[in-house]
Design an enzyme around this catalytic site. Sequence first.
Site, PDB file in Angstrom:
ATOM      1  N   SER A  85       8.561  37.493  52.911  1.00 45.05           N
ATOM      2  CA  SER A  85       7.239  37.749  52.323  1.00 45.05           C
ATOM      3  C   SER A  85       6.948  36.964  51.055  1.00 45.05           C
ATOM      4  O   SER A  85       5.826  37.017  50.557  1.00 45.05           O
ATOM      5  CB  SER A  85       7.058  39.242  52.038  1.00 45.05           C
ATOM      6  OG  SER A  85       6.480  39.879  53.155  1.00 45.05           O
ATOM      7  N   LYS A  88       3.860  34.931  51.114  1.00 40.09           N
ATOM      8  CA  LYS A  88       2.544  35.477  50.779  1.00 40.09           C
ATOM      9  C   LYS A  88       2.036  34.935  49.443  1.00 40.09           C
ATOM     10  O   LYS A  88       0.835  35.021  49.150  1.00 40.09           O
ATOM     11  CB  LYS A  88       2.592  37.000  50.742  1.00 40.09           C
ATOM     12  CG  LYS A  88       2.802  37.652  52.115  1.00 40.09           C
ATOM     13  CD  LYS A  88       2.748  39.165  51.997  1.00 40.09           C
ATOM     14  CE  LYS A  88       2.796  39.852  53.352  1.00 40.09           C
ATOM     15  NZ  LYS A  88       4.170  40.067  53.856  1.00 40.09           N
ATOM     16  N   SER A 140       3.059  44.150  50.200  1.00 40.18           N
ATOM     17  CA  SER A 140       3.469  43.183  51.206  1.00 40.18           C
ATOM     18  C   SER A 140       2.845  43.476  52.569  1.00 40.18           C
ATOM     19  O   SER A 140       3.520  43.403  53.606  1.00 40.18           O
ATOM     20  CB  SER A 140       5.001  43.172  51.325  1.00 40.18           C
ATOM     21  OG  SER A 140       5.452  41.948  51.832  1.00 40.18           O
TER      22      SER A 140
END
Length: 379
Positions: A85, A88, A140
């Site tokens: 993640s 991101k 997330s």
Amino acid sequence: MGMKHVAVATTLIGGLAFVTPVQARAASDDGAPIGGVMLGQRGVVVGTGAKPLPKSEASSFLVADADTGQILAAKDPHGRHAPASTLKILTAVTLIPRLDKNKIIKPSQDACNVEGSAVGLTPNKIYKVHDLLRALMMVSGNDAAVALAEANGGLARTLADMNAEAKRLQALDTVAKTPNGLDQPGQSSSAYDLALIARAGLASADFREYVGTKIAKFPAPEGKHYEIANHNRLLGKYPGMIGVKNGYTTKALGSFVGAARRDGHTIIVSVMRHEGSFWGEVQELLDWGFAARGNVQPVGTLVAPVPKVKPTKPVGGPARVAPAPARPVEAAHDSPVVGIGALVVAVGLLGGVAWVVYGVRRRSRPGAGPRPGDEGVAP
């Protein structure tokens, strides 16, 4: 300056010099690694005059002065790993300037059904882009990532935008195959690139808000809301912590990029592929970075982005940033290992002979831990 991926290793066999391909690493036209020659090393590099580095079990890490861009220490900084993640960060950096944060979004059922960590979207037109960006960076939300991509014109368009932004930032180890970091073949980043992308994000007040918010209200159907809490365990715990983002999958293991500011100075630490809990190590690396800043010889630098080109406005469509022109000698950027050319030169004792060989994702609520194969909170 044009960029290309270059990686060679020299071996002596029977008096002949063979230059053979090795794992490709982001490099400038002169073959030097992006950010400096020392960053091409796989081991630990640290600036002269520094106190001993804290121990870290991460496969790669980087400590940098975000204000100057100076890299104070690193371990295999250009080593390519699955980012989980932490990807991101790139999604946010790419979409924040492209989307109106007050625009109301109705996620598709596909977005609501994305596996892994999720904020819990429903297919109702109740979410602002602002809400989705919070969910993306605080909890997330894999579902939020897909909904944002839909708002940007779809997954394909968003991935193209993300990869173009990575190139513009000169994050050449980074290949985005998803907007949420769920594992996909060929998806990669590096400790260097994550720090570089995070530094670019920190220049945006909106980005700083999304990564630095601890608790926020999130809309639910029928005018209701619930609270979401940031997964970054160092927020409110480590002095001066700004953000940024953690990640975990069973394939990528733990990854994290953190930034803290003290006495007018900001330090960034990125770690990748950590098998255990990295929170304590990150705090120690941040402490070390604040002590070392200005007192050690840097081992490299976080490079400046390529200047933005002027937006173009297609007929019947919104303004888009035109892609950078193709670089003539740049290798394909959709593979984590790119070999562009291996030169084999053999010099015999009886004469000079030369030849060239060209070779090249449990939806989870905030607070729930990860399960095998899911994106979630790092240990």
